[in-house]
Design a protein around this motif. Sequence first.
Motif, short mmCIF file in Angstrom:
data_model
loop_
_atom_site.label_atom_id
_atom_site.label_comp_id
_atom_site.label_asym_id
_atom_site.label_seq_id
_atom_site.Cartn_x
_atom_site.Cartn_y
_atom_site.Cartn_z
N VAL A 105 -6.22 -9.11 15.92
CA VAL A 105 -4.96 -9.31 15.21
C VAL A 105 -4.90 -8.36 14.02
N PRO A 106 -3.72 -7.91 13.66
CA PRO A 106 -2.44 -8.19 14.30
C PRO A 106 -2.24 -7.39 15.59
N THR A 107 -1.61 -8.04 16.54
CA THR A 107 -1.14 -7.39 17.77
C THR A 107 0.32 -7.76 17.91
N MET A 108 1.15 -6.76 18.16
CA MET A 108 2.58 -7.00 18.34
C MET A 108 2.99 -6.56 19.74
N TYR A 109 3.86 -7.36 20.33
CA TYR A 109 4.47 -7.03 21.60
C TYR A 109 5.96 -6.89 21.38
N ARG A 119 3.18 -2.45 23.31
CA ARG A 119 2.13 -3.24 22.66
C ARG A 119 1.58 -2.39 21.52
N VAL A 120 1.49 -2.98 20.34
CA VAL A 120 1.03 -2.28 19.16
C VAL A 120 -0.08 -3.11 18.53
N VAL A 121 -1.24 -2.50 18.33
CA VAL A 121 -2.37 -3.20 17.72
C VAL A 121 -2.61 -2.60 16.34
N GLY A 122 -2.75 -3.47 15.34
CA GLY A 122 -3.01 -3.01 13.98
C GLY A 122 -1.74 -2.94 13.15
N VAL A 123 -1.93 -2.64 11.88
CA VAL A 123 -0.81 -2.56 10.96
C VAL A 123 -0.04 -1.27 11.19
N ARG A 124 1.26 -1.39 11.25
CA ARG A 124 2.16 -0.23 11.36
C ARG A 124 3.18 -0.33 10.24
N GLN A 125 3.71 0.79 9.85
CA GLN A 125 4.71 0.81 8.80
C GLN A 125 6.08 0.44 9.36
N LYS A 126 6.92 -0.01 8.48
CA LYS A 126 8.25 -0.48 8.87
C LYS A 126 9.07 0.56 9.63
N PRO A 127 9.12 1.83 9.18
CA PRO A 127 9.94 2.80 9.93
C PRO A 127 9.49 2.97 11.38
N GLU A 128 8.19 2.96 11.62
CA GLU A 128 7.68 3.11 12.98
C GLU A 128 8.10 1.92 13.84
N LEU A 129 7.97 0.71 13.31
CA LEU A 129 8.35 -0.48 14.08
C LEU A 129 9.86 -0.56 14.28
N ALA A 130 10.64 -0.20 13.26
CA ALA A 130 12.10 -0.21 13.38
C ALA A 130 12.55 0.79 14.45
N SER A 131 11.91 1.95 14.49
CA SER A 131 12.24 2.96 15.49
C SER A 131 11.92 2.45 16.89
N LEU A 132 10.81 1.77 17.03
CA LEU A 132 10.42 1.19 18.31
C LEU A 132 11.47 0.18 18.78
N ILE A 133 11.92 -0.68 17.88
CA ILE A 133 12.94 -1.68 18.21
C ILE A 133 14.22 -0.98 18.64
N GLU A 134 14.61 0.06 17.89
CA GLU A 134 15.87 0.76 18.18
C GLU A 134 15.86 1.41 19.57
N GLN A 135 14.70 1.82 20.04
CA GLN A 135 14.60 2.45 21.37
C GLN A 135 15.07 1.50 22.47
N TYR A 136 14.93 0.21 22.24
CA TYR A 136 15.25 -0.76 23.28
C TYR A 136 16.47 -1.61 22.94
#
Length: 137
Positions: A105-109, A119-136
């Motif tokens: 942990v943390p692991t995000m799906y 699937r993302v393992v470990g801490v990621r910054q907000k822009p990276e996660l927001a970009s991932l969400i926007e792709q889908y």
Amino acid sequence: MSESDSDLSEARVRKAEELRARAESDEGSAPNHGDPVHVDGPDEFQSLLDEGGVVLVDFYADWCGPCKMLEPIVADLAAETDATVAKVDVDQQRQLAAQYQVQGVPTMYLFADGEPVERVVGVRQKPELASLIEQYA
């Protein structure tokens, strides 16, 4: 016990009662729009996925330092994106953690239309996660 100690003790009791009353009134109410959804079991988890759309799931543990670092980022994403953001406590939901092979942990799906797409393992910054969400989205 001095008078000031007594006053402090009474104030603590009043504050504890206020917090208890607030927690009881919040129980059973739907989460505010933009708040992460705390998953209480496999059925609730499946219901979130069945609703469709984009769902970001944060598998975390209360004792995990990196998870605590990620918590405000996850909360911001819940408030700022249209995706549903869910949190799964791996200590309370061992079956879900095992089902999704969460070994650290943390692991995000990220799910899109009920299917895991990232699937993302470990801490990621907000822009990276927001970009991932926007792709889908």
